[in-house]
Design a protein around this motif. Sequence first.
Motif, PDB file in Angstrom:
ATOM      1  N   GLU A 179      35.522  43.785  32.448  1.00 41.90           N
ATOM      2  CA  GLU A 179      36.117  42.589  33.448  1.00 41.90           C
ATOM      3  C   GLU A 179      35.824  41.450  32.391  1.00 41.90           C
ATOM      4  O   GLU A 179      36.772  40.697  32.788  1.00 41.90           O
ATOM      5  N   LEU A 180      34.426  41.328  31.761  1.00 41.85           N
ATOM      6  CA  LEU A 180      34.757  40.125  31.193  1.00 41.85           C
ATOM      7  C   LEU A 180      35.377  39.550  30.095  1.00 41.85           C
ATOM      8  O   LEU A 180      36.230  38.598  29.639  1.00 41.85           O
ATOM      9  N   MET A 181      35.762  41.061  29.613  1.00 46.12           N
ATOM     10  CA  MET A 181      36.989  41.472  28.103  1.00 46.12           C
ATOM     11  C   MET A 181      38.238  41.278  29.521  1.00 46.12           C
ATOM     12  O   MET A 181      39.331  39.720  28.652  1.00 46.12           O
ATOM     13  N   ALA A 182      38.442  41.567  30.417  1.00 45.93           N
ATOM     14  CA  ALA A 182      39.802  41.284  30.413  1.00 45.93           C
ATOM     15  C   ALA A 182      39.944  39.866  31.466  1.00 45.93           C
ATOM     16  O   ALA A 182      41.244  39.291  30.861  1.00 45.93           O
ATOM     17  N   GLU A 183      38.673  38.852  31.706  1.00 44.50           N
ATOM     18  CA  GLU A 183      39.224  38.005  31.920  1.00 44.50           C
ATOM     19  C   GLU A 183      39.361  37.335  30.810  1.00 44.50           C
ATOM     20  O   GLU A 183      40.176  36.308  31.084  1.00 44.50           O
ATOM     21  N   ASN A 184      38.076  37.275  29.966  1.00 41.51           N
ATOM     22  CA  ASN A 184      38.614  36.376  28.431  1.00 41.51           C
ATOM     23  C   ASN A 184      40.408  36.501  27.445  1.00 41.51           C
ATOM     24  O   ASN A 184      40.979  35.688  27.100  1.00 41.51           O
ATOM     25  N   LEU A 185      40.706  37.571  28.735  1.00 37.47           N
ATOM     26  CA  LEU A 185      42.220  37.624  28.034  1.00 37.47           C
ATOM     27  C   LEU A 185      43.121  37.789  28.135  1.00 37.47           C
ATOM     28  O   LEU A 185      43.766  36.897  28.343  1.00 37.47           O
TER      29      LEU A 185
END
Length: 107
Positions: free
Chosen positions: A12-18
């Motif tokens: 989720e954090l990676m998706a949000e950062n992307l």
Amino acid sequence: MKERERISNLEELMAENLMRLDKLEVGQTVIHRSVTDLTKVVRKNSTDIEVLKTDVAYLKENMATKQMFASLLEAMVNGFDRTDKQFAKMHDEMVLLRQDVNILKAR
């Protein structure tokens, strides 16, 4: 916390950062286009300013000044004065000629 939850949170954090990176990239593209457009406008304005400078320099060199008009007016007035004097002289000469003619007629 279980490994799956940690992995899920990381995903989720990676998706949000992307998604944030995508927004930043779009913003950078917009800024880049704006800077490019601004550069074009500045270049055109610079060219226009140089043309105007040339025009102003030409006008300064070729425009008549108040002093030039004053000199022209003075020259014209002097010319009219000379002409008036010549006409006055011619008038006096004509008066004398008439007197001479009258004297000749009287004889």
